[in-house]
Design a protein around this motif. Structure first.
Motif, mmCIF file in Angstrom:
data_model
loop_
_atom_site.group_PDB
_atom_site.id
_atom_site.type_symbol
_atom_site.label_atom_id
_atom_site.label_comp_id
_atom_site.label_asym_id
_atom_site.label_seq_id
_atom_site.Cartn_x
_atom_site.Cartn_y
_atom_site.Cartn_z
ATOM 1 N N LYS A 112 -21.696 -42.615 42.717
ATOM 2 C CA LYS A 112 -22.258 -42.679 44.066
ATOM 3 C C LYS A 112 -21.449 -41.848 45.054
ATOM 4 C CE LYS A 112 -24.822 -47.036 43.946
ATOM 5 N NZ LYS A 112 -26.070 -46.423 44.437
ATOM 6 N N LEU A 113 -20.134 -41.796 44.854
ATOM 7 C CA LEU A 113 -19.310 -40.954 45.717
ATOM 8 C C LEU A 113 -19.627 -39.474 45.522
ATOM 9 C CD1 LEU A 113 -15.879 -42.814 45.523
ATOM 10 C CD2 LEU A 113 -17.278 -42.496 47.572
ATOM 11 N N TYR A 114 -19.976 -39.084 44.293
ATOM 12 C CA TYR A 114 -20.415 -37.706 44.063
ATOM 13 C C TYR A 114 -21.702 -37.418 44.846
ATOM 14 C CZ TYR A 114 -17.166 -37.214 40.060
ATOM 15 O OH TYR A 114 -16.063 -37.125 39.254
ATOM 16 N N GLN A 115 -22.652 -38.342 44.782
ATOM 17 C CA GLN A 115 -23.890 -38.174 45.546
ATOM 18 C C GLN A 115 -23.594 -38.116 47.037
ATOM 19 O OE1 GLN A 115 -26.111 -41.601 44.241
ATOM 20 N NE2 GLN A 115 -26.986 -40.541 42.486
ATOM 21 N N ASN A 116 -22.696 -38.988 47.485
ATOM 22 C CA ASN A 116 -22.329 -39.018 48.890
ATOM 23 C C ASN A 116 -21.670 -37.709 49.321
ATOM 24 O OD1 ASN A 116 -21.683 -40.838 51.407
ATOM 25 N ND2 ASN A 116 -19.751 -39.854 50.874
ATOM 26 N N ALA A 118 -22.272 -34.851 48.062
ATOM 27 C CA ALA A 118 -23.296 -33.805 48.077
ATOM 28 C C ALA A 118 -23.966 -33.704 49.441
ATOM 29 C CB ALA A 118 -24.335 -34.063 46.989
ATOM 30 N N HIS A 119 -24.170 -34.846 50.103
ATOM 31 C CA HIS A 119 -24.791 -34.774 51.437
ATOM 32 C C HIS A 119 -23.772 -35.047 52.544
ATOM 33 C CE1 HIS A 119 -25.008 -39.194 51.872
ATOM 34 N NE2 HIS A 119 -25.482 -39.247 50.646
ATOM 35 N N GLN A 120 -22.498 -34.932 52.192
ATOM 36 C CA GLN A 120 -21.404 -35.026 53.163
ATOM 37 C C GLN A 120 -21.511 -36.307 53.989
ATOM 38 O OE1 GLN A 120 -21.992 -31.045 54.921
ATOM 39 N NE2 GLN A 120 -20.159 -30.381 53.836
ATOM 40 N N GLY A 121 -21.679 -37.411 53.275
ATOM 41 C CA GLY A 121 -21.871 -38.703 53.912
ATOM 42 C C GLY A 121 -20.572 -39.404 54.269
ATOM 43 N N PRO A 122 -20.695 -40.651 54.739
ATOM 44 C CA PRO A 122 -19.530 -41.400 55.239
ATOM 45 C C PRO A 122 -18.804 -42.202 54.175
ATOM 46 C CG PRO A 122 -21.518 -42.647 55.668
ATOM 47 C CD PRO A 122 -21.964 -41.366 54.997
ATOM 48 N N GLY A 123 -19.105 -41.991 52.923
ATOM 49 C CA GLY A 123 -18.572 -42.826 51.867
ATOM 50 C C GLY A 123 -19.632 -43.805 51.395
ATOM 51 N N VAL A 124 -19.238 -44.744 50.555
ATOM 52 C CA VAL A 124 -20.188 -45.679 49.956
ATOM 53 C C VAL A 124 -19.805 -47.102 50.342
ATOM 54 C CG1 VAL A 124 -21.100 -46.591 47.784
ATOM 55 C CG2 VAL A 124 -20.647 -44.137 48.018
ATOM 56 N N GLU A 151 -2.315 -43.429 50.723
ATOM 57 C CA GLU A 151 -3.310 -44.032 51.600
ATOM 58 C C GLU A 151 -4.362 -44.784 50.788
ATOM 59 O OE1 GLU A 151 -4.997 -39.941 50.616
ATOM 60 O OE2 GLU A 151 -3.029 -40.834 50.993
ATOM 61 N N ASP A 152 -5.045 -45.715 51.434
ATOM 62 C CA ASP A 152 -6.103 -46.469 50.769
ATOM 63 C C ASP A 152 -7.321 -45.583 50.538
ATOM 64 O OD1 ASP A 152 -4.535 -48.739 50.937
ATOM 65 O OD2 ASP A 152 -5.474 -49.452 52.786
ATOM 66 N N ILE A 153 -8.018 -45.811 49.423
ATOM 67 C CA ILE A 153 -9.315 -45.156 49.228
ATOM 68 C C ILE A 153 -10.457 -46.173 49.277
ATOM 69 C CG2 ILE A 153 -8.272 -43.297 47.873
ATOM 70 C CD1 ILE A 153 -9.601 -44.522 45.388
ATOM 71 N N VAL A 154 -10.098 -47.472 49.339
ATOM 72 C CA VAL A 154 -11.086 -48.532 49.485
ATOM 73 C C VAL A 154 -10.632 -49.456 50.612
ATOM 74 C CG1 VAL A 154 -12.341 -50.411 48.351
ATOM 75 C CG2 VAL A 154 -11.542 -48.469 47.000
ATOM 76 N N GLU A 162 -21.359 -59.563 57.293
ATOM 77 C CA GLU A 162 -21.005 -59.688 55.877
ATOM 78 C C GLU A 162 -19.827 -58.780 55.541
ATOM 79 O OE1 GLU A 162 -24.190 -59.976 52.842
ATOM 80 O OE2 GLU A 162 -25.498 -59.310 54.477
ATOM 81 N N GLN A 163 -19.060 -59.202 54.539
ATOM 82 C CA GLN A 163 -17.948 -58.401 54.048
ATOM 83 C C GLN A 163 -18.441 -57.387 53.012
ATOM 84 O OE1 GLN A 163 -14.375 -58.709 54.792
ATOM 85 N NE2 GLN A 163 -15.287 -59.700 56.572
ATOM 86 N N TRP A 164 -18.014 -56.152 53.177
ATOM 87 C CA TRP A 164 -18.359 -55.083 52.247
ATOM 88 C C TRP A 164 -17.090 -54.302 51.890
ATOM 89 C CZ3 TRP A 164 -23.520 -53.873 50.796
ATOM 90 C CH2 TRP A 164 -24.504 -54.616 51.457
ATOM 91 N N LEU A 165 -17.145 -53.625 50.760
ATOM 92 C CA LEU A 165 -16.110 -52.647 50.457
ATOM 93 C C LEU A 165 -16.599 -51.276 50.878
ATOM 94 C CD1 LEU A 165 -14.752 -53.675 46.930
ATOM 95 C CD2 LEU A 165 -13.908 -54.311 49.192
ATOM 96 N N HIS A 166 -15.729 -50.546 51.546
ATOM 97 C CA HIS A 166 -16.038 -49.166 51.926
ATOM 98 C C HIS A 166 -15.223 -48.235 51.050
ATOM 99 C CE1 HIS A 166 -15.470 -45.603 54.866
ATOM 100 N NE2 HIS A 166 -16.554 -45.419 54.134
ATOM 101 N N TYR A 167 -15.905 -47.557 50.140
ATOM 102 C CA TYR A 167 -15.266 -46.531 49.310
ATOM 103 C C TYR A 167 -15.266 -45.240 50.121
ATOM 104 C CZ TYR A 167 -15.863 -49.759 45.372
ATOM 105 O OH TYR A 167 -15.811 -50.845 44.536
#
Length: 344
Positions: A112-116, A118-124, A151-154, A162-167
Motif C-alpha cells: 500500500k505504501l508503494y501505491q501511496n 505512486a500518487h504522492q500521498g500522505p502515507g497509509v 525516526e519513527d516510520i509508524v 478512533e485510533q489508527w496507525l499512520h504508516y
C-alpha cells in the motif's frame, strides 16, 4: 528513440546517494536479483551509491548470499524496510549486529505504501498492526538498536474518535522491476511471471519522484511485438532495461527456472491422485484444519504449512467447492506449495 538497454554497471551510476529503492519479491519469485547483485558489485568497485534505503514487500532470498545479502556492505545499506528477511541469512545476522537499520512492517502495508508513493500521498492509515510489535506503543516495527535510534516510520493517530496507525510515506525514487520481456521502448511484459506484484506502482512512484525505473528482463524484443493488453508497465515509466545474464538471478520461483504452468500459459490435468501424500504430522494437521472450512469459503493461504490446505482440498476432489487465494493477491486455481509457492 534510443534503445533503453544498458548493462547493470551503466544503470547503477544513475542511483544517487541516499536513494530509496523499492522492489517486489516473494522469496525469489518476482525478485530482480541481478539488479540487486549488480548494485552490490558496483558499490564494491565505486563506493557509490552510499546510505541507501531498500524496501521489498514479502520475503527476500533463498539462502546464504542471495536476496538482501548482496547489499550488506559498510556504507551501502543504511536502512531496510521489509516484512521478512530470514531467507537472506547474512542480512538477517547483520541486522542483529546493528550494521543497518531494520524496520519490519506487514507485507500488505508495504504494498500500500508503494501505491501511496505512486500518487504522492500522505502515507497509509490502517488498523493493521495495532497492539502488535508494529504499534509504536510497543516497538513501532523497529527491530534493532540502530532502528530504535532513528525516526519513527509508524505513528498512532486519532481520526474521527478512533485510533489508527499512520504508516508514513515511503518516498521511492528508484524502482527495481522484474519482467519477462521489454521492447525497445521499454514496455514491459510479465508473460512468463506467475504474478504481477507491485511493478506498476513502483515504476509510477519512481517516475513521479523524478527518479529512475530499472527493469530486469529475459529478452528485449522488437517494438509492436508485445500485445497492448500484455503491457504491464508502459515504457514511459521505464528508464533503463537490463537483460539478465545469470539464470539463477531470474527465477520464476525458488524451485523453478520457468514453467508455463506456473505462469498460467498452459493448463494441465489435475488428477486428485497426484496430491495424495503419506500421512505425516503436517498432513494430519492440514487435513484436520481443512475440515473446519465450510464449503463456499474464500480461503486465503499463506506460505508454509497453510499452503498445503489447497493440496488436501484437491486430493478430496473439492477444488470447485472453495475459492482459494494467496497472501500476495492471486485468486483461483490451486496455489503451488513448497519452493514453488505462489511464488516463493
Amino acid at each position: 528513440m534510443e534503445s533503453k538497454e544498458r548493462t547493470y554497471k551503466e544503470v547503477m551510476k544513475h542511483i544517487p546517494d541516499h536513494a530509496v529503492i523499492g522492489t517486489s519479491s516473494f522469496g525469489i519469485g518476482g525478485l530482480p536479483e541481478e539488479l540487486i547483485a549488480g548494485l552490490g558489485e558496483y558499490f564494491k568497485e565505486n563506493q557509490q551509491p552510499k546510505d541507501i534505503t531498500f524496501s521489498t514487500t514479502a520475503g527476500i532470498g533463498v539462502g546464504e548470499g542471495r536476496g538482501l545479502d548482496h547489499l550488506v556492505q559498510p556504507g551501502l545499506l543504511k536502512r531496510a524496510v521489509v516484512s521478512y528477511i530470514a531467507t537472506s541469512p547474512i542480512a538477517n545476522r547483520s541486522a542483529h549486529e546493528n550494521l543497518f537499520e531494520l524496520f519490519m512492517i506487514p507485507q500488505g502495508m508495504i504494498g500500500k505504501l508503494y501505491q501511496n508513493a505512486a500518487h504522492q500521498g500522505p502515507g497509509v492509515f490502517s488498523k493493521v498492526g495495532m497492539e502488535t510489535f508494529i504499534d509504536p506503543d510497543q516497538t513501532g516495527g523497529k527491530m534493532n538498536e540502530k532502528a530504535k535510534a532513528a525516526e519513527d516510520i509508524v505513528k498512532k493517530v486519532e481520526l474521527n474518535g478512533e485510533q489508527w496507525l499512520h504508516y508514513k510515506p515511503l518516498p521511492i525514487n528508484v524502482a527495481f522491476i522484474k519482467a519477462s520481456y521489454a521492447d525497445k521502448n521499454g514496455n514491459l511484459s510479465m508473460k512468463r511471471e506467475p504474478v504481477l506484484l507491485e511493478s506498476l506502482s513502483l515504476a509510477t512512484a519512481a517516475h513521479n519522484a523524478g527518479g529512475v525505473g530499472i527493469a530486469q528482463v529475459e529478452e528485449i524484443v522488437e517494438n509492436n511485438t508485445i500485445p497492448a493488453k500484455e503491457v504491464a508497465v508502459p515504457g514511459m515509466l521505464v528508464d533503463y532495461v537490463v537483460v539478465n545474464t545469470k539464470e539463477e538471478y531470474h527465477m520464476q520461483t525458488a524451485g523453478t527456472r520457468y514453467s508455463p504452468v506456473l505462469s498460467n500459459e498452459i493448463r494441465v490435468e489435475r488428477n486428485p491422485k497426484y496430491y495424495k501424500k503419506p500421512l505425516d504430522t503436517k498432513r494430519v494437521m492440514v487435513r484436520r484444519a481443512s475440515q473446519e472450512i465450510p464449503e463456499g469459503s474464500i480461503v486465503n493461504l499463506g506460505n508454509g504449512i497453510s499452503a498445503y490446505v489447497g493440496e488436501v482440498i484437491a486430493e478430496a476432489d473439492k477444488l470447485k467447492e472453495y475459492h482459494l487465494t494467496t497472501d500476495l493477491g492471486a485468486a483461483g486455481g490451486l496455489p503451488a506449495t513448497g519452493l514453488d509457492y505462489a511464488p516463493n
